[in-house]
Design an enzyme around this catalytic site. Structure first.
Site, short mmCIF file in Angstrom:
data_model
loop_
_atom_site.label_atom_id
_atom_site.label_comp_id
_atom_site.label_asym_id
_atom_site.label_seq_id
_atom_site.Cartn_x
_atom_site.Cartn_y
_atom_site.Cartn_z
N ARG A 13 0.83 -1.20 0.00
CA ARG A 13 0.00 0.00 0.00
C ARG A 13 0.87 1.25 0.00
O ARG A 13 2.02 1.24 0.40
CB ARG A 13 -0.94 0.01 1.22
CG ARG A 13 -1.93 -1.12 1.21
CD ARG A 13 -2.94 -0.91 0.09
NE ARG A 13 -3.76 -2.09 -0.14
CZ ARG A 13 -3.88 -2.70 -1.30
NH1 ARG A 13 -3.25 -2.26 -2.35
NH2 ARG A 13 -4.65 -3.74 -1.44
N CYS A 14 0.26 2.34 -0.44
CA CYS A 14 0.89 3.65 -0.48
C CYS A 14 1.56 3.95 0.86
O CYS A 14 0.95 3.69 1.89
CB CYS A 14 -0.17 4.70 -0.81
SG CYS A 14 0.45 6.37 -0.87
N PRO A 15 2.77 4.42 0.81
CA PRO A 15 3.61 4.86 -0.30
C PRO A 15 4.61 3.82 -0.77
O PRO A 15 5.51 4.13 -1.55
CB PRO A 15 4.34 6.06 0.30
CG PRO A 15 4.60 5.61 1.72
CD PRO A 15 3.36 4.84 2.11
#
Length: 75
Positions: A13-15
């Site tokens: 998941r981000c980042p």
């Protein structure tokens, strides 16, 4: 022309997808192409923003088999 260097960030998941992409890009020469595989929808905006900030060229963004494949050519 050489094959793109694949960065598999599926499940992250981000980042983290952009962090993995940037880390791999540091080891490559200008003109190299990276292929990021990711299933986090945030990469649709995060990767083009990162590429723009670094002067890299965005290529295709393709959906395939439940994930995205994004290409970036390094400046």
């Amino acid at each position: 022309m050489t094959d793109p260097v694949e960065v598999d960030a599926r499940g992250l998941r981000c980042p983290l997808p952009v962090i993995r992409l940037a880390a791999r890009a540091r080891d490559l020469p200008p003109g190299a192409t990276l292929l990021l595989l990711a299933d986090d929808p945030a990469v649709r905006s995060d990767v083009p923003a990162w590429a723009r900030m670094r002067g890299h060229a965005m290529g295709a963004v393709v959906e395939r088999d439940g994930h995205l494949a994004l290409t970036v050519t390094l400046a």
